[in-house]
Design a protein around this motif. Structure first.
Motif, mmCIF file in Angstrom:
data_model
loop_
_atom_site.group_PDB
_atom_site.id
_atom_site.type_symbol
_atom_site.label_atom_id
_atom_site.label_comp_id
_atom_site.label_asym_id
_atom_site.label_seq_id
_atom_site.Cartn_x
_atom_site.Cartn_y
_atom_site.Cartn_z
ATOM 1 N N GLN A 105 1.087 49.393 45.872
ATOM 2 C CA GLN A 105 0.097 49.734 46.922
ATOM 3 C C GLN A 105 0.788 50.546 48.499
ATOM 4 N N ASP A 106 1.907 49.843 48.602
ATOM 5 C CA ASP A 106 2.650 50.000 49.733
ATOM 6 C C ASP A 106 3.309 51.528 49.347
ATOM 7 N N PHE A 107 3.862 51.690 48.293
ATOM 8 C CA PHE A 107 4.369 52.921 47.705
ATOM 9 C C PHE A 107 3.393 54.100 47.835
ATOM 10 N N LEU A 108 2.333 53.740 46.964
ATOM 11 C CA LEU A 108 1.326 54.722 46.596
ATOM 12 C C LEU A 108 0.526 55.189 47.948
ATOM 13 N N ARG A 109 0.260 54.423 48.924
ATOM 14 C CA ARG A 109 -0.298 54.710 50.098
ATOM 15 C C ARG A 109 0.530 55.932 50.886
ATOM 16 N N ARG A 113 -8.684 54.368 44.433
ATOM 17 C CA ARG A 113 -8.144 53.494 43.307
ATOM 18 C C ARG A 113 -6.845 52.518 43.644
ATOM 19 N N ILE A 114 -6.235 53.177 44.747
ATOM 20 C CA ILE A 114 -4.770 52.374 45.378
ATOM 21 C C ILE A 114 -5.525 50.978 45.738
ATOM 22 N N GLU A 115 -6.545 51.116 46.120
ATOM 23 C CA GLU A 115 -7.073 49.905 46.869
ATOM 24 C C GLU A 115 -7.810 48.811 45.982
ATOM 25 N N VAL A 118 0.332 64.118 40.074
ATOM 26 C CA VAL A 118 0.488 62.773 40.336
ATOM 27 C C VAL A 118 1.848 62.024 39.674
ATOM 28 N N GLN A 119 1.801 62.534 38.338
ATOM 29 C CA GLN A 119 3.026 61.889 37.783
ATOM 30 C C GLN A 119 4.463 62.306 38.705
ATOM 31 N N GLU A 120 4.454 63.537 38.954
ATOM 32 C CA GLU A 120 5.952 63.891 39.852
ATOM 33 C C GLU A 120 5.978 62.879 40.963
ATOM 34 N N GLN A 121 4.992 62.747 41.657
ATOM 35 C CA GLN A 121 5.099 61.737 42.737
ATOM 36 C C GLN A 121 5.645 60.386 42.682
ATOM 37 N N LEU A 122 5.146 59.901 41.269
ATOM 38 C CA LEU A 122 5.346 58.482 40.862
ATOM 39 C C LEU A 122 6.899 58.304 40.613
ATOM 40 N N ILE A 123 7.577 59.185 40.516
ATOM 41 C CA ILE A 123 9.180 59.124 40.262
ATOM 42 C C ILE A 123 9.660 58.082 41.328
ATOM 43 N N GLY A 124 10.138 56.801 40.991
ATOM 44 C CA GLY A 124 10.984 56.226 42.077
ATOM 45 C C GLY A 124 9.479 55.011 42.435
#
Ligand code: ATP
Ligand code: MG
Length: 420
Positions: free
Chosen positions: A182-186, A197-199, A213-219
């Motif tokens: 959640q910390d990361f996604l926020r 959805r994060i919450e 979205v997938q691009e940002q999920l790297i890491g």
């Protein structure tokens, strides 16, 4: 709209193709029935509450895809969108878990309903065969289910499928991971819906199919780095048992699946010939589901395989199942008397277990022989007045055209001999 049109997102199973569906259901159930799973059948609808609690308030299935309705009597029901919650409900209601004989192993086959955008491999009415092993925590049980699904697909001749495997952790380690995720996604650039959805269900964001979205999920933090010792050991054992059984799998740390109730082992069977609807089946462990629907602690594991997509997978691999012709013998009467006598012989043959059909409707010889050929039968029994007078019927081999008279009172034996 034509009067004769199935509702949007549905289709009918009609002969001869419907035979493939039956054969697929059969092939999936054979390894289960051979491994201690008993057949269970539950209603096509349940109280909507069961799915809201059991599948999860925040899942797409419950929020978008469920056919929920109120009856004239005021009951709030829903057509079942999946099988696990119903099967667990039924097992609890029947106290199957109290027989001191855990795990309770059950298999099912039926229709499921989801209000989805219809496309190839995605329908509003579809069918699944599923299995649940209720009330035991044992990596061998998780492995068993994966091995049985693998065996089922192999028995159908499928080769181009892969097994994706992951662990979702348990109530010890999952919350820690959830918070980190959640910390990361926020911190990402995401739309309103996804932020919500994060919450509620942050793991689902990992499942987002959109490139942006997938691009940002790297890491993003990975659950496997957060698994507690117990979950790690458990998962390692599942992997070892699969490897020992010669069942290949791929570790997929991003596999989360759409249902809230999964814990620890999760897996998906994907087929590489199906385009975007590539998941032919999936499942996993659901140690918390029983409590979520108000039952006792009953760690369990299960899967559901989609029959529709499995049939598409067969087509994609060019596999035609070896389905025996529905009819072995076709009887053709010429005249009233022959009709009466031959119909009696048809009944005799059927009682003897020979698949037999009859030329109904007073067809002429030519038409009747056409029907005989179309039926897939190997043999025809043809009789006219002269044959009857001689106490015989003509046994015709439909492939070679060869015809021999056989005694009327020896029809069953002669037909059996000719069929081999
Ligand atoms: P997807 O990600 O494709 O929506 P899912 O995760 O919703 O699949 P499950 O709930 O795990 O699917 O159901 C198990 C199997 O049932 C799927 O792998 C698929 O073969 C089949 N299935 C699910 N939804 C549909 C549908 N709408 N039409 C046809 N088959 C379906
Ligand atoms: Mg879905």
């Amino acid at each position: 709209m034509s009067t004769f049109q199935a509702p949007k997102g549905t289709y009918d199973l009609i002969p001869p193709n419907s035979a493939t569906y039956l054969a697929v259901r059969e092939a999936i159930s054979v390894p289960l029935r051979n491994s201690g799973y008993g057949y269970i059948e539950t209603p096509g609808f349940e109280n909507v509450e069961l799915f809201a609690r059991g599948v999860g308030e925040s899942t797409d299935i419950v929020t978008k895809e469920m056919y929920a309705f109120e009856t004239k009597g005021g009951d709030k029901l829903a057509l079942r969108p999946e099988g696990t919650a119903s099967v667990l409900r039924a097992a609890l209601e029947a106290n199957l878990h109290k027989g001191g004989n855990l795990p309770v192993k059950l298999w099912y086959s039926g229709s499921y309903y989801r209000y989805e955008r219809p496309q190839k491999g995605r329908y509003r009415h579809f069918s699944q065969v599923g299995a649940e092993a209720i009330g035991a925590e044992d990596p061998a049980l998780d492995a068993e289910l994966i091995i049985l699904a693998h065996q089922a697909y192999r028995s159908l001749g499928l080769r181009d499928f892969r097994i994706l495997l992951n662990s979702l952790g348990d109530k010890e380690c999952r919350p820690v991971y959830r918070a980190a995720l959640q910390d990361f996604l926020r911190g990402l650039q995401l739309d309103e819906d996804t932020r919500r959805r994060i919450e509620i269900n942050p793991l689902r964001v990992l499942d987002d199919k959109r490139e942006a979205v997938q691009e940002q999920l790297i890491g993003a933090p990975m659950l496997r780095d957060y698994l507690c010792e117990a979950c790690k050991t458990y998962h390692e054992q599942v992997r070892e048992l699969l490897t020992a059984a010669g069942v290949a799998f791929e570790d997929d740390p991003k596999l989360v699946r759409g249902l809230d109730y999964y814990t620890r082992t999760t897996f998906e069977f994907v087929h590489d010939g199906l385009g975007s609807q590539s998941a032919v089946g999936g499942g996993g462990r659901y140690d918390g589901l029983s409590e979520m629907i108000g039952g006792p602690v009953l760690p369990s594991v299960g899967w559901a395989l989609g029959v529709d997509r499995t049939v598409l997978a067969l087509e994609a691999e060019g596999i035609t199942l070896d389905i025996p012709a529905a009819t072995a013998v076709y009887a053709v009467p010429l005249g009233e008397e022959a009709r009466r006598v031959l119909f009696g012989k048809v009944t005799e043959l059927r009682r003897a277990g020979v698949a037999t059909d009859f030329a109904y409707g007073g067809k002429g010889l030519k038409n009747a022989m056409k029907s005989a050929n179309r039926s897939g039968a190997r043999l025809a029994l043809v009789a006219g007045e002269r044959d009857l007078a001689e106490g015989v019927v003509q046994l015709k081999d439909l492939a070679s055209g060869e015809q021999t008279p056989i005694a009327l009172d020896a029809v069953v034996d002669e037909v059996r001999r000719a069929l081999g």
